[in-house]
Scaffold this motif. Structure first.
Motif, PDB file in Angstrom:
ATOM      1  N   ALA A 180       0.819  -1.215   0.000  1.00 47.74           N
ATOM      2  CA  ALA A 180       0.000   0.000   0.000  1.00 47.74           C
ATOM      3  C   ALA A 180       0.852   1.264   0.000  1.00 47.74           C
ATOM      4  O   ALA A 180       0.405   2.312  -0.470  1.00 47.74           O
ATOM      5  N   HIS A 181       2.061   1.156   0.492  1.00 45.93           N
ATOM      6  CA  HIS A 181       2.968   2.305   0.546  1.00 45.93           C
ATOM      7  C   HIS A 181       3.966   2.325  -0.608  1.00 45.93           C
ATOM      8  O   HIS A 181       4.955   3.058  -0.568  1.00 45.93           O
ATOM      9  N   GLY A 182       3.700   1.517  -1.631  1.00 44.18           N
ATOM     10  CA  GLY A 182       4.508   1.589  -2.843  1.00 44.18           C
ATOM     11  C   GLY A 182       5.648   0.611  -2.960  1.00 44.18           C
ATOM     12  O   GLY A 182       6.375   0.631  -3.942  1.00 44.18           O
ATOM     13  N   TYR A 183       5.837  -0.246  -1.963  1.00 47.30           N
ATOM     14  CA  TYR A 183       6.874  -1.271  -2.051  1.00 47.30           C
ATOM     15  C   TYR A 183       6.244  -2.502  -2.685  1.00 47.30           C
ATOM     16  O   TYR A 183       5.613  -3.308  -2.010  1.00 47.30           O
ATOM     17  N   ARG A 184       6.386  -2.624  -3.976  1.00 48.05           N
ATOM     18  CA  ARG A 184       5.690  -3.657  -4.736  1.00 48.05           C
ATOM     19  C   ARG A 184       6.418  -4.989  -4.654  1.00 48.05           C
ATOM     20  O   ARG A 184       7.407  -5.226  -5.330  1.00 48.05           O
ATOM     21  N   ARG A 185       5.927  -5.844  -3.762  1.00 51.34           N
ATOM     22  CA  ARG A 185       6.435  -7.207  -3.648  1.00 51.34           C
ATOM     23  C   ARG A 185       5.267  -8.121  -3.360  1.00 51.34           C
ATOM     24  O   ARG A 185       4.278  -7.716  -2.779  1.00 51.34           O
ATOM     25  N   PHE A 186       5.396  -9.354  -3.792  1.00 48.80           N
ATOM     26  CA  PHE A 186       4.350 -10.351  -3.609  1.00 48.80           C
ATOM     27  C   PHE A 186       4.394 -10.886  -2.187  1.00 48.80           C
ATOM     28  O   PHE A 186       5.466 -11.095  -1.629  1.00 48.80           O
ATOM     29  N   THR A 187       3.252 -11.091  -1.596  1.00 49.41           N
ATOM     30  CA  THR A 187       3.176 -11.747  -0.289  1.00 49.41           C
ATOM     31  C   THR A 187       2.070 -12.781  -0.319  1.00 49.41           C
ATOM     32  O   THR A 187       1.130 -12.668  -1.117  1.00 49.41           O
ATOM     33  N   GLU A 188       2.175 -13.766   0.530  1.00 50.07           N
ATOM     34  CA  GLU A 188       1.225 -14.869   0.555  1.00 50.07           C
ATOM     35  C   GLU A 188       0.270 -14.805   1.731  1.00 50.07           C
ATOM     36  O   GLU A 188      -0.568 -15.686   1.883  1.00 50.07           O
ATOM     37  N   ASP A 189       0.396 -13.772   2.573  1.00 44.62           N
ATOM     38  CA  ASP A 189      -0.447 -13.746   3.757  1.00 44.62           C
ATOM     39  C   ASP A 189      -0.974 -12.340   4.040  1.00 44.62           C
ATOM     40  O   ASP A 189      -0.567 -11.376   3.406  1.00 44.62           O
ATOM     41  N   VAL A 190      -1.896 -12.281   4.982  1.00 44.65           N
ATOM     42  CA  VAL A 190      -2.499 -11.024   5.415  1.00 44.65           C
ATOM     43  C   VAL A 190      -2.189 -10.877   6.903  1.00 44.65           C
ATOM     44  O   VAL A 190      -2.515 -11.768   7.688  1.00 44.65           O
TER      45      VAL A 190
END
Length: 81
Positions: free
Chosen positions: A57-67
């Protein structure tokens, strides 16, 4: 049901499609985040999104698998009851 991470590992084509959807903010992870935060709002529970989704949300575009969601101890008691 197969866990999300196992699905990513088991099917490369699906994982690539899911990764693409993630960056379009329409992946299973994003849908899960919206569902959880909607329910917390309905319950009047304050929360903060942390971890990879907050970074996204703050512009660090990386994939994540969890919330990852942060709530107070009192709110957690309300959630569990």
């Amino acid at each position: 049901m197969i866990a999300y991470e196992k699905q990513l590992d088991a099917n490369l084509a699906w994982a690539l499609e899911e990764g693409s959807l993630y960056f379009e903010e329409n992946s299973a992870v994003h849908r899960t985040l919206r569902k959880i935060t909607s329910r917390l709002a309905e319950l009047g529970i304050p929360y903060a999104v942390v971890g990879g989704m907050a970074m996204f949300a703050h512009g660090y575009r990386r994939f994540t698998e969890d919330v990852d969601i942060l709530v107070t101890r009192e709110s957690m008691d309300k959630i569990l009851n």
